[in-house]
Design a protein around this motif. Structure first.
Motif, short mmCIF file in Angstrom:
data_model
loop_
_atom_site.label_atom_id
_atom_site.label_comp_id
_atom_site.label_asym_id
_atom_site.label_seq_id
_atom_site.Cartn_x
_atom_site.Cartn_y
_atom_site.Cartn_z
N SER A 178 2.91 4.38 9.23
CA SER A 178 3.58 3.08 9.26
C SER A 178 3.32 2.29 7.97
O SER A 178 4.23 1.67 7.41
CB SER A 178 3.11 2.26 10.46
OG SER A 178 3.38 2.94 11.67
N ALA A 179 2.08 2.32 7.50
CA ALA A 179 1.75 1.60 6.27
C ALA A 179 2.47 2.20 5.07
O ALA A 179 2.97 1.47 4.20
CB ALA A 179 0.24 1.60 6.05
N ARG A 180 2.53 3.52 5.01
CA ARG A 180 3.25 4.17 3.91
C ARG A 180 4.74 3.85 3.98
O ARG A 180 5.41 3.67 2.96
CB ARG A 180 3.03 5.69 3.95
CG ARG A 180 1.63 6.11 3.53
CD ARG A 180 1.44 7.62 3.60
NE ARG A 180 0.13 8.01 3.12
CZ ARG A 180 -0.17 8.24 1.86
NH1 ARG A 180 0.77 8.12 0.92
NH2 ARG A 180 -1.40 8.59 1.49
N ALA A 188 11.42 8.39 3.84
CA ALA A 188 11.29 7.40 4.91
C ALA A 188 11.62 8.00 6.27
O ALA A 188 10.99 7.65 7.28
CB ALA A 188 12.19 6.20 4.62
N ILE A 189 12.59 8.91 6.33
CA ILE A 189 12.97 9.51 7.62
C ILE A 189 11.82 10.31 8.18
O ILE A 189 11.51 10.25 9.38
CB ILE A 189 14.23 10.39 7.45
CG1 ILE A 189 15.43 9.51 7.07
CG2 ILE A 189 14.52 11.15 8.74
CD1 ILE A 189 16.70 10.30 6.82
N LEU A 190 11.14 11.08 7.32
CA LEU A 190 10.00 11.87 7.77
C LEU A 190 8.87 10.96 8.25
O LEU A 190 8.26 11.21 9.30
CB LEU A 190 9.50 12.75 6.63
CG LEU A 190 8.28 13.62 6.93
CD1 LEU A 190 8.56 14.57 8.08
CD2 LEU A 190 7.85 14.39 5.69
N LEU A 191 8.59 9.89 7.52
CA LEU A 191 7.54 8.96 7.92
C LEU A 191 7.88 8.26 9.23
O LEU A 191 7.01 8.06 10.08
CB LEU A 191 7.31 7.93 6.81
CG LEU A 191 6.63 8.45 5.54
CD1 LEU A 191 6.65 7.38 4.46
CD2 LEU A 191 5.19 8.88 5.83
N VAL A 372 -1.70 0.35 2.45
CA VAL A 372 -2.27 1.47 3.20
C VAL A 372 -3.79 1.30 3.35
O VAL A 372 -4.34 1.44 4.44
CB VAL A 372 -1.94 2.81 2.52
CG1 VAL A 372 -2.52 3.97 3.34
CG2 VAL A 372 -0.43 2.99 2.37
N GLY A 373 -4.45 0.97 2.23
CA GLY A 373 -5.90 0.79 2.28
C GLY A 373 -6.31 -0.34 3.20
O GLY A 373 -7.23 -0.19 4.00
#
Length: 415
Positions: A178-180, A188-191, A372-373
Motif C-alpha cells: 500500500s505504501a509503495r 500499480a496493478i500488481l501492487l 514506505v519507511g
C-alpha cells in the motif's frame, strides 16, 4: 537449518537472509514442514554466527556512517538489562538468555544493513517484499483446504503455524504494498493486487490487531513523511499536501471515535460479537484486559525494579522448553499483549523509559526514509500495542525487526 549457519560467511546480505530463514522455519506450518529436534539450538547458532561474522567483519566491508551509534545503543541496552537481571529478575538465567539473543540479533541486523551500500539496501528491501508476496501467493490455495485453518478451525494461517502470525505477516505485506502504491511506484496493478490479496488473507486470519495497526500506520506514515518533506523545505502551511494530510488524519480520528463507525466494523473487531456498541478501548479491554490487569498489578508493586526481562507476569505460568541434545533453554514464550506495558512490568519504569528513548531515536531515523519507511516504522510500533513482538526474536519479532532496521538505518528510498 544447518545451511543457515553457513550463510553469514557469504556476506552481510546473506546474514539477513539467514536470520529471516530461521524466522520462517520457526513459524512454518507444522503440518507441511518438518521441524527437526535440533532446530531450536541451531537457530541460536545462526544468531551468533551472523553477529560474529559481521562485527569482525569476515566480509571486510566497511560500516556505513551512523551505524556505529545504532549498534552501540543496542549493545548498551543489552548490557544494562543483563545487569538488571542479576539483581531483580526472578529467573535471572532466563532473562539474560532472552536479552542476549535479542541484542545479538538486532546488532547483527544493524551491522548487516550498515555494511551494505545504499543501492544494495534498497534492492534487498525490494527482495524481501517480493519473497513475502510469494509467501502470500503460495498460502492462498490453502484457504480451500483444512490445512489453512488447522490450528483453531477458524482463522486462516497460510503456510505459518498460527492465524495470529499470518495476520501480522499479511499486514506487513499490506503495509509495504500500500505504501509503495501510494508513493507512486510503477506496476500499480500488481501492487493493487498484492494489497487486495493480503487484505483478504489478513481478514480471513481474524487478526484484529493487524488491520487496525495497518490503518494507523498508513495514516501516520503518510502524514509523517509529508511533514518531513515540508520541514526539509522550511515550508509548512504553504504546502497543500501537508494541510490535506493533517485534515484527513483528523477526520479519520474523529470518525473512529463515533459509535456508528465503530459498530460498522465491530463484527470483525469483536470477532462476530455485535450485541452492543463498544468503543475500541472496550474491545481492547475485552481482548487483553486479563493480561493488562495482572501487568498493572505487578507494575504497582515493582514500579522501579520490575520482575525480570522476558518473564511471565505470574511466575507459576512460566514454561521453559529445553534442547533435547544438550538441555539448554531454547524457548520460553510469554504472552503480554502490550509490549510497552510489558516492558515497564519487566524492567521497571525508569529503565523502560530509557529503552523507549533509544527506540524513539531509531524510529526517527526511519521516518526520514519516505512514505514506505514511515509506514513500516509506525506499523511495527502500532502492532506492539496488542501483540508484544518487539523483543521476540524467536517469533514474529525477527521479521518485524528486519523490516524496522532496514529503514531505521536512514537509507532513503530512490525517488
Amino acid at each position: 537449518m544447518t545451511l543457515m549457519v553457513a550463510l553469514p560467511f557469504a556476506g552481510p546480505r546473506w546474514s539477513i537472509w539467514a536470520l529471516l530463514g530461521t524466522w520462517f522455519i520457526t513459524l512454518s506450518h507444522t503440518g507441511l514442514f518438518a521441524h527437526p529436534p535440533a532446530a531450536g539450538l541451531l537457530r541460536y547458532a545462526v544468531y551468533f554466527v551472523a553477529f560474529g561474522t559481521l562485527i569482525l567483519p569476515v566480509s571486510g566491508r566497511p560500516l556505513q556512517r551512523g551505524s556505529v551509534a545504532l549498534v552501540a545503543s543496542t549493545l548498551g541496552i543489552g548490557a544494562v538489562v543483563v545487569l538488571h537481571s542479576f539483581f531483580y529478575s526472578y529467573m535471572p538465567y532466563l532473562s539474560i538468555a532472552k536479552i542476549t539473543s535479542w541484542t545479538v540479533v538486532v546488532s547483527a541486523l544493524w551491522l548487516a544493513w550498515g555494511r551494505l551500500g545504499a543501492e544494495e539496501v534498497r534492492a534487498l528491501r525490494l527482495q524481501i517484499f517480493v519473497v513475502l508476496s510469494i509467501l502470500l501467493l503460495f498460502s492462498l490455495p490453502l484457504m480451500m483446504t483444512g490445512l489453512g485453518f488447522a490450528t483453531n478451525g477458524r482463522g486462516f494461517q497460510g503456510l505459518l503455524n498460527h492465524p495470529q502470525a499470518w495476520g501480522l505477516v499479511g499486514a506487513a505485506i499490506m503495509a509495504l504494498s500500500s505504501a509503495r502504491l501510494l508513493r507512486g511506484d510503477q506496476k500499480a496493478i500488481l501492487l493493487c493486487t498484492i494489497a487486495f490479496l493480503s487484505t483478504a488473507a489478513t481478514f480471513a486470519s481474524g487478526a484484529r490487531t493487524a488491520l487496525v495497526g495497518i490503518a494507523v500506520a498508513l495514516a501516520a506514515g503518510a502524514g509523517a513523511s509529508t511533514l518531513h518533506a515540508v520541514l526539509a523545505q522550511r515550508r509548512i502551511w504553504r504546502n497543500r499536501a501537508a494541510v490535506a494530510w493533517v485534515f484527513l488524519f483528523m477526520l479519520v480520528v474523529a470518525a473512529l471515535l463515533t459509535p456508528q463507525v465503530q459498530h460498522a466494523i465491530q463484527s470483525f473487531l469483536g470477532k462476530g460479537d455485535v450485541r452492543q456498541l463498544e468503543s475500541f478501548s472496550q474491545i481492547y479491554e475485552r481482548s487483553r484486559g486479563g493480561l493488562t490487569g495482572v501487568m498493572n498489578n505487578n507494575i504497582s508493586r515493582h514500579f522501579y525494579e520490575g520482575i525480570g526481562f522476558g518473564l511471565a507476569s505470574v511466575p507459576g505460568t512460566m514454561v521453559v522448553s529445553y534442547d533435547p541434545l544438550f538441555g539448554l533453554p531454547i524457548g520460553a514464550s510469554v504472552e503480554k499483549g502490550n509490549v510497552y506495558l510489558g516492558l515497564t512490568e519487566e524492567v521497571g519504569a525508569p529503565l523502560a523509559l530509557l529503552v523507549g528513548a533509544v527506540v524513539a531515536f531509531w524510529a526517527v531515523r526511519g521516518l526520514r526514509c519516505g512514505l514506505v519507511g514511515a509506514t513500516i516504522i509506525f506499523f511495527v510500533l502500532a502492532a506492539n500495542f496488542a501483540e508484544a513482538t518487539f523483543f521476540s526474536m524467536g517469533g514474529m519479532g525477527l521479521l518485524f525487526m528486519a523490516l524496522f532496521t532496514s529503514y531505521a538505518t536512514g537509507v532513503e528510498e530512490a525517488r
